[in-house]
Enzyme design. Structure first.
Site, PDB file in Angstrom:
ATOM      1  N   ARG A  60       0.855  -1.192   0.000  1.00  0.00           N
ATOM      2  CA  ARG A  60       0.000   0.000   0.000  1.00  0.00           C
ATOM      3  C   ARG A  60       0.890   1.241   0.000  1.00  0.00           C
ATOM      4  O   ARG A  60       0.878   2.048   0.925  1.00  0.00           O
ATOM      5  CB  ARG A  60      -0.922  -0.015   1.212  1.00  0.00           C
TER       6      ARG A  60
ATOM      7  N   GLN B 165       0.501   2.450  -6.058  1.00  0.00           N
ATOM      8  CA  GLN B 165      -0.905   2.886  -5.995  1.00  0.00           C
ATOM      9  C   GLN B 165      -1.729   2.469  -7.223  1.00  0.00           C
ATOM     10  O   GLN B 165      -2.883   2.073  -7.089  1.00  0.00           O
ATOM     11  CB  GLN B 165      -0.929   4.411  -5.875  1.00  0.00           C
TER      12      GLN B 165
ATOM     13  N   ASP C  87      -2.993  -1.053  -6.843  1.00  0.00           N
ATOM     14  CA  ASP C  87      -3.584  -1.372  -5.549  1.00  0.00           C
ATOM     15  C   ASP C  87      -5.071  -1.732  -5.703  1.00  0.00           C
ATOM     16  O   ASP C  87      -5.955  -0.891  -5.622  1.00  0.00           O
ATOM     17  CB  ASP C  87      -3.397  -0.163  -4.613  1.00  0.00           C
TER      18      ASP C  87
ATOM     19  N   SER D 190      -7.572  -1.204  -2.733  1.00  0.00           N
ATOM     20  CA  SER D 190      -8.130   0.153  -2.645  1.00  0.00           C
ATOM     21  C   SER D 190      -9.190   0.400  -3.713  1.00  0.00           C
ATOM     22  O   SER D 190     -10.243   0.968  -3.420  1.00  0.00           O
ATOM     23  CB  SER D 190      -7.024   1.207  -2.803  1.00  0.00           C
TER      24      SER D 190
ATOM     25  N   TYR E  54      -0.515   0.716   9.319  1.00  0.00           N
ATOM     26  CA  TYR E  54      -1.729  -0.109   9.455  1.00  0.00           C
ATOM     27  C   TYR E  54      -2.214  -0.119  10.897  1.00  0.00           C
ATOM     28  O   TYR E  54      -1.445   0.134  11.812  1.00  0.00           O
ATOM     29  CB  TYR E  54      -1.430  -1.557   9.053  1.00  0.00           C
TER      30      TYR E  54
END
Ligand code: NAD
Length: 383
Positions: A126, A131, A134, A137, A232
């Site tokens: 992440r 990105q 990902d 997401s 996280y």
């Protein structure tokens, strides 16, 4: 190199791993693309659209899997009706898909035994650099939106304030628990529909993000450090969990809608709403438990079911991204395309295990399981 796109066999799964737009990009990159007949229909694409994009449509799944150098999928391979999709793959082939490697490590073991190189989309880091690949997401974003629509459709009142000749309707109160990708989209969606929104997350650093999408951030004083490596959420102690439940209870009982999204990667979902709190909620209020599949944030939720408990509607969907297959397929297809382009050099996949994206996502290679957490999960099962 042949890239194959399999039809999803999981019941109710309408997504597809590549859409015609991304297929034409793969063809331009020099790949030969095969698509299983009917693979895109659930997401709105017929076979002819794939053919126009340059793909060959294959009716026989065993042929498609068996000839693939790279196989792209949404869900893990299935084993049913007397066949195992994994056994169709040739040793040395690459499978890229959601593989649930920590939840079902035996599947990863089978892939290693088959000699398949497998990349798990759940394990794409992440990070800003990753990105565009990902998929957690991209799918969570749409799921957060859909959760609010499900709640709005079940609530016996509307979301916005409305001033009419017959009186003023107050806005609905929405509470979002867990403000990661799905939670932030749920907040923004509920705000756009006119609700008053409050939110809580165990990571205090998300306060500004919550406020930037228009919700009030609920603060609960916790002594324990709640953030793990990489930003996280951590799995916190039972005492801290109890403090959170207690702190949230007055907000939950005032809310018309509660959307819960709290998860800790690789662990059971934290319990945020006790049965007692549910019994104190207003009749007709709605909970959407987006964490139902990993154990649930609400004590009364039942994964995959919509129930009414003491006059509270509790919706516990298990595949929200699959209910918006047109958009989630487009986004997932783009995530996969970006990953394939990232890994490919001169029309061949070249895995560099010094690279963090490759080393994080690759769970099996050359007959070995490469991920330590999956190995640990297998040990737990075998004892
Ligand atoms: P997730 O689905 O794993 O969890 C959802 C949310 O639940 C998280 O925000 C988490 O903090 C929260 N949560 C966990 N336990 C809780 C509890 N007991 N009470 C309340 N809330 C609790 O989260 P996600 O959306 O997949 O994001 C996970 C992480 O990845 C976050 O740190 C996020 O910022 C990060 N991320 C980074 C990027 C990037 O840099 N490109 C992209 C997406 C996500």
């Amino acid at each position: 190199m042949k890239i194959a796109i399999a039809k999803e066999k999981e019941l109710g799964e309408l997504r597809v791993a590549q859409v015609p737009n991304t297929v034409s990009c793969l063809v331009k990159q020099g790949f030969e693309v095969w698509v299983e007949a009917g693979a895109g229909v659930g997401a709105g694409y017929n076979d002819a659209a794939y053919e126009t994009a340059g793909a060959k449509v294959i009716a026989d799944p065993a042929l498609l899997w068996g000839e693939a150098d790279i196989l792209l999928k949404v869900n893990p391979p299935t084993k049913r009706d007397g066949y195992s999709e994994i056994d169709w793959l040739k040793p040395g082939a690459t499978l890229i898909s959601f593989l649930n490697p920590l939840g079902d490590p035996t599947l990863t073991q089978q892939l290693a035994q088959r000699g398949v190189t497998a990349l798990s989309m759940e394990l794409i880091p992440r990070t800003t650099r990753a990105q565009s690949m990902d998929a957690l997401s991209s799918q969570a974003n749409i799921a957060g939106y859909k959760a609010v629509l499900l709640a709005a459709a079940s609530l016996p009142q509307i979301f916005p304030m409305m001033t009419t000749a017959a009186g003023t309707i107050p806005p609905a109160k929405v509470l979002v628990l867990g403000a990661g990708v799905a939670g932030l989209q749920a907040i923004a969606t509920a705000r756009r529909l006119g609700a008053l929104v409050e939110a809580f997350d165990i990571r205090p650093t998300v306060k500004e993000e919550v406020q930037s999408v228009g919700a009030k951030f609920i603060e609960i004083n916790l002594e324990e450090d709640t953030t793990a490596e990489g930003g996280y959420a951590k799995q916190v102690s039972g005492d801290t969990q109890a403090l959170i439940r207690q702190g949230l209870s007055p907000y939950i009982t005032k809310a018309d809608v509660v959307i819960t999204t709290a998860q800790v990667p690789g662990k059971p979902a934290p319990l945020l709403i006790s049965e007692e709190t549910v019994t104190q909620m207003k009749p007709g209020s709605v909970i959407v438990d987006m964490a139902a599949e990993s154990g649930g944030n609400c004590a009364c939720s039942e994964a995959g079911k919509n129930i009414t408990y003491k006059n509270v509607t509790i919706i516990s969907p298990t595949n929200l991204p699959g209910t918006v297959p047109a958009n989630t397929s487009q986004m997932y297809a783009k995530n996969l395309l970006n990953l394939v382009k990232y890994l490919a050099k001169d029309g061949q996949l070249q895995l560099n295990f010094e690279d963090d994206i490759t080393s994080s996502a690759c769970v099996t290679h050359a007959g070995e399981i490469r991920n330590e957490r999956v190995k640990e999960a297998l040990l737990v099962i075998s004892h």
